[in-house]
Write a protein that holds these residues in place. Structure first.
Motif, PDB file in Angstrom:
ATOM      1  N   LEU A   8      43.495  35.470  35.660  1.00  0.00           N
ATOM      2  CA  LEU A   8      43.485  36.260  34.430  1.00  0.00           C
ATOM      3  C   LEU A   8      42.506  35.623  33.452  1.00  0.00           C
ATOM      4  CD1 LEU A   8      44.648  38.554  32.669  1.00  0.00           C
ATOM      5  CD2 LEU A   8      46.374  36.920  31.876  1.00  0.00           C
ATOM      6  N   TRP A   9      41.522  36.396  33.049  1.00  0.00           N
ATOM      7  CA  TRP A   9      40.528  35.937  32.089  1.00  0.00           C
ATOM      8  C   TRP A   9      40.975  36.280  30.678  1.00  0.00           C
ATOM      9  CZ3 TRP A   9      35.855  33.431  33.136  1.00  0.00           C
ATOM     10  CH2 TRP A   9      35.516  33.327  34.486  1.00  0.00           C
ATOM     11  N   THR A  10      40.889  35.291  29.782  1.00  0.00           N
ATOM     12  CA  THR A  10      41.208  35.501  28.379  1.00  0.00           C
ATOM     13  C   THR A  10      40.259  34.668  27.528  1.00  0.00           C
ATOM     14  OG1 THR A  10      43.002  35.559  26.743  1.00  0.00           O
ATOM     15  CG2 THR A  10      42.959  33.680  28.270  1.00  0.00           C
ATOM     16  N   LYS A  46      27.764  38.496  28.247  1.00  0.00           N
ATOM     17  CA  LYS A  46      26.706  37.852  29.007  1.00  0.00           C
ATOM     18  C   LYS A  46      27.157  37.694  30.448  1.00  0.00           C
ATOM     19  CE  LYS A  46      25.234  34.904  25.111  1.00  0.00           C
ATOM     20  NZ  LYS A  46      25.106  33.484  24.672  1.00  0.00           N
ATOM     21  N   GLU A  47      26.189  37.435  31.328  1.00  0.00           N
ATOM     22  CA  GLU A  47      26.529  37.050  32.697  1.00  0.00           C
ATOM     23  C   GLU A  47      27.011  35.590  32.693  1.00  0.00           C
ATOM     24  OE1 GLU A  47      26.829  39.031  35.030  1.00  0.00           O
ATOM     25  OE2 GLU A  47      25.688  40.759  34.358  1.00  0.00           O
ATOM     26  N   PRO A  48      27.961  35.243  33.551  1.00  0.00           N
ATOM     27  CA  PRO A  48      28.481  36.055  34.661  1.00  0.00           C
ATOM     28  C   PRO A  48      29.668  36.945  34.299  1.00  0.00           C
ATOM     29  CG  PRO A  48      29.338  33.841  34.836  1.00  0.00           C
ATOM     30  CD  PRO A  48      28.414  33.837  33.642  1.00  0.00           C
ATOM     31  N   TYR A  49      30.225  36.776  33.072  1.00  0.00           N
ATOM     32  CA  TYR A  49      31.450  37.521  32.770  1.00  0.00           C
ATOM     33  C   TYR A  49      31.198  39.027  32.747  1.00  0.00           C
ATOM     34  CZ  TYR A  49      35.801  39.049  30.689  1.00  0.00           C
ATOM     35  OH  TYR A  49      36.999  39.682  30.477  1.00  0.00           O
ATOM     36  N   GLU A  50      30.039  39.443  32.271  1.00  0.00           N
ATOM     37  CA  GLU A  50      29.775  40.874  32.141  1.00  0.00           C
ATOM     38  C   GLU A  50      29.769  41.595  33.486  1.00  0.00           C
ATOM     39  OE1 GLU A  50      27.209  43.307  28.882  1.00  0.00           O
ATOM     40  OE2 GLU A  50      26.075  41.959  30.200  1.00  0.00           O
ATOM     41  N   SER A  51      29.500  40.857  34.562  1.00  0.00           N
ATOM     42  CA  SER A  51      29.580  41.476  35.892  1.00  0.00           C
ATOM     43  C   SER A  51      31.020  41.767  36.282  1.00  0.00           C
ATOM     44  CB  SER A  51      28.937  40.565  36.944  1.00  0.00           C
ATOM     45  OG  SER A  51      27.537  40.543  36.779  1.00  0.00           O
ATOM     46  N   LEU A  52      31.945  40.952  35.774  1.00  0.00           N
ATOM     47  CA  LEU A  52      33.365  41.215  36.023  1.00  0.00           C
ATOM     48  C   LEU A  52      33.868  42.359  35.160  1.00  0.00           C
ATOM     49  CD1 LEU A  52      34.786  37.561  36.053  1.00  0.00           C
ATOM     50  CD2 LEU A  52      34.364  39.025  38.043  1.00  0.00           C
ATOM     51  N   ASN A  53      33.428  42.380  33.905  1.00  0.00           N
ATOM     52  CA  ASN A  53      33.902  43.379  32.949  1.00  0.00           C
ATOM     53  C   ASN A  53      32.717  43.876  32.131  1.00  0.00           C
ATOM     54  OD1 ASN A  53      35.015  44.825  30.819  1.00  0.00           O
ATOM     55  ND2 ASN A  53      36.769  43.467  30.592  1.00  0.00           N
ATOM     56  N   VAL A  58      38.371  41.111  26.876  1.00  0.00           N
ATOM     57  CA  VAL A  58      39.447  40.582  27.702  1.00  0.00           C
ATOM     58  C   VAL A  58      40.667  41.481  27.513  1.00  0.00           C
ATOM     59  CG1 VAL A  58      38.680  38.187  27.707  1.00  0.00           C
ATOM     60  CG2 VAL A  58      40.139  38.979  25.834  1.00  0.00           C
ATOM     61  N   PRO A  59      41.532  41.535  28.552  1.00  0.00           N
ATOM     62  CA  PRO A  59      41.574  40.725  29.763  1.00  0.00           C
ATOM     63  C   PRO A  59      40.803  41.346  30.922  1.00  0.00           C
ATOM     64  CG  PRO A  59      43.521  42.085  29.664  1.00  0.00           C
ATOM     65  CD  PRO A  59      42.740  42.387  28.404  1.00  0.00           C
ATOM     66  N   THR A  60      40.547  40.506  31.918  1.00  0.00           N
ATOM     67  CA  THR A  60      40.091  40.939  33.230  1.00  0.00           C
ATOM     68  C   THR A  60      40.957  40.218  34.257  1.00  0.00           C
ATOM     69  OG1 THR A  60      37.812  41.281  32.486  1.00  0.00           O
ATOM     70  CG2 THR A  60      38.160  41.000  34.862  1.00  0.00           C
ATOM     71  N   LEU A  61      41.342  40.934  35.309  1.00  0.00           N
ATOM     72  CA  LEU A  61      42.183  40.360  36.347  1.00  0.00           C
ATOM     73  C   LEU A  61      41.453  40.414  37.681  1.00  0.00           C
ATOM     74  CD1 LEU A  61      45.229  39.352  36.818  1.00  0.00           C
ATOM     75  CD2 LEU A  61      45.561  41.637  37.814  1.00  0.00           C
ATOM     76  N   GLU A  62      41.427  39.269  38.379  1.00  0.00           N
ATOM     77  CA  GLU A  62      40.887  39.202  39.735  1.00  0.00           C
ATOM     78  C   GLU A  62      42.037  38.897  40.691  1.00  0.00           C
ATOM     79  OE1 GLU A  62      36.716  37.282  40.067  1.00  0.00           O
ATOM     80  OE2 GLU A  62      37.764  36.142  38.506  1.00  0.00           O
ATOM     81  N   TRP A  71      39.857  45.671  34.870  1.00  0.00           N
ATOM     82  CA  TRP A  71      39.908  45.387  33.436  1.00  0.00           C
ATOM     83  C   TRP A  71      40.532  46.591  32.718  1.00  0.00           C
ATOM     84  CZ3 TRP A  71      36.391  48.725  30.935  1.00  0.00           C
ATOM     85  CH2 TRP A  71      35.348  49.227  31.723  1.00  0.00           C
ATOM     86  N   GLU A  72      40.772  46.416  31.431  1.00  0.00           N
ATOM     87  CA  GLU A  72      41.589  47.289  30.589  1.00  0.00           C
ATOM     88  C   GLU A  72      43.059  46.969  30.837  1.00  0.00           C
ATOM     89  OE1 GLU A  72      40.854  49.681  27.975  1.00  0.00           O
ATOM     90  OE2 GLU A  72      39.065  48.417  28.173  1.00  0.00           O
ATOM     91  N   SER A  73      43.715  46.501  29.783  1.00  0.00           N
ATOM     92  CA  SER A  73      45.065  45.948  29.935  1.00  0.00           C
ATOM     93  C   SER A  73      46.071  46.956  30.472  1.00  0.00           C
ATOM     94  CB  SER A  73      45.553  45.372  28.597  1.00  0.00           C
ATOM     95  OG  SER A  73      45.586  46.389  27.597  1.00  0.00           O
ATOM     96  N   GLY A  74      45.991  48.222  30.037  1.00  0.00           N
ATOM     97  CA  GLY A  74      46.929  49.214  30.546  1.00  0.00           C
ATOM     98  C   GLY A  74      46.753  49.446  32.032  1.00  0.00           C
ATOM     99  N   ALA A  75      45.498  49.524  32.466  1.00  0.00           N
ATOM    100  CA  ALA A  75      45.223  49.701  33.897  1.00  0.00           C
ATOM    101  C   ALA A  75      45.712  48.493  34.690  1.00  0.00           C
ATOM    102  CB  ALA A  75      43.729  49.915  34.124  1.00  0.00           C
ATOM    103  N   ILE A  76      45.574  47.303  34.105  1.00  0.00           N
ATOM    104  CA  ILE A  76      46.047  46.087  34.780  1.00  0.00           C
ATOM    105  C   ILE A  76      47.566  46.131  34.959  1.00  0.00           C
ATOM    106  CG2 ILE A  76      46.294  43.581  34.588  1.00  0.00           C
ATOM    107  CD1 ILE A  76      43.571  43.559  33.163  1.00  0.00           C
ATOM    108  N   LEU A  77      48.287  46.547  33.932  1.00  0.00           N
ATOM    109  CA  LEU A  77      49.747  46.625  34.056  1.00  0.00           C
ATOM    110  C   LEU A  77      50.146  47.618  35.145  1.00  0.00           C
ATOM    111  CD1 LEU A  77      51.326  46.441  30.486  1.00  0.00           C
ATOM    112  CD2 LEU A  77      50.372  44.635  31.918  1.00  0.00           C
ATOM    113  N   GLU A  78      49.495  48.768  35.179  1.00  0.00           N
ATOM    114  CA  GLU A  78      49.812  49.743  36.220  1.00  0.00           C
ATOM    115  C   GLU A  78      49.511  49.175  37.606  1.00  0.00           C
ATOM    116  OE1 GLU A  78      49.493  54.174  34.598  1.00  0.00           O
ATOM    117  OE2 GLU A  78      47.553  53.142  34.496  1.00  0.00           O
TER     118      GLU A  78
END
Length: 228
Positions: A8-10, A46-53, A58-62, A71-78
């Motif tokens: 979890l990225w924060t 910036k890269e490299p984070y922008e490639s993840l999201n 934040v947040p981003t979940l891998e 990414w997007e917290s609601g989508a992550i919860l679902e």
């Protein structure tokens, strides 16, 4: 089969950021192993984070168990309840009335509570110029959101299906932020008693207690570090 920890990225130094916090609550509720990765505010877009999201937030979940990055917290919860709550301890059977109602409330949180509470915080604390009309608008929107919740909870213990779910938990972090700035304006116990009772029930859960406590400690540490 044992699970590999999710990542979890924060934000570094921003312990009070509400959206990653609600993801933490659900990870803890589901007992899914995870590790935190911190990104500096200046590096979000910036890269490299922008490639993840690509949105640079934040947040981003891998999830190494599925190969999914989301990414997007609601989508992550679902995603988390669909993937890791097969027993429906904090969710509902796919296709049921409660399944869609829980999505309804989650969407209301991410489209209603989060933006309005967030804009109120921005114009109260962070905006470089004082704009009283903007503060008034968004604090009034906080009251409107509270009114919607209060009416909906008048005959309910929780939002959906008579049980605690991820939809309830999603609302907690922004209430914690709001309590820092507008406790007198909100006056939950007097003006929104059903919301007050509901929130107290949620915040009595051990996982929620732990997450709030951890956040307060991290916020204090961040404030101390910034003061050096």
């Amino acid at each position: 089969m044992s699970l590999k920890p999710l990542t979890l990225w924060t934000l570094r130094g921003h312990a009070g950021t509400p959206n990653p916090w609600k993801v933490l609550m659900i990870l803890e509720e589901l007992k899914v192993p995870y590790e935190l990765k911190l990104v500096d505010l200046a590096d979000l877009k910036k890269e490299p984070y922008e490639s993840l999201n690509p949105n640079g937030r934040v947040p981003t979940l891998e999830d190494p168990n599925t190969g999914i990055t989301i990414w997007e917290s609601g989508a992550i919860l679902e995603y988390l309840v669909d993937t890791y709550d097969k027993q429906h301890t904090i969710s509902f059977t796919a296709g049921s009335k409660e399944y869609y109602e829980s999505k309804q409330w989650l969407h209301y949180q991410v489209s209603g509570q989060g933006p309005y509470f967030g804009q109120a915080a921005w114009f109260t604390v962070y905006h470089p110029e004082k704009v009283p009309s903007a503060v008034d608008r968004y604090v009034n929107e906080i009251r409107r959101v509270l009114g919607v919740l209060n009416r909906s909870l008048q005959d309910k213990v929780y939002l959906v299906g008579g049980k605690y779910s991820y939809a309830d938990a999603a609302f907690v972090p922004w209430f914690e932020v709001a309590a820092l700035f507008w406790s007198s304006e909100m006056d939950l116990e007097k003006s929104f008693p059903h919301v007050n009772s509901w929130l107290n029930r949620i915040k009595a859960r051990p996982v929620i207690v732990k997450t709030i406590d951890d956040n307060l400690k991290a916020r204090a540490a961040a404030a101390a570090a910034e003061g050096k």
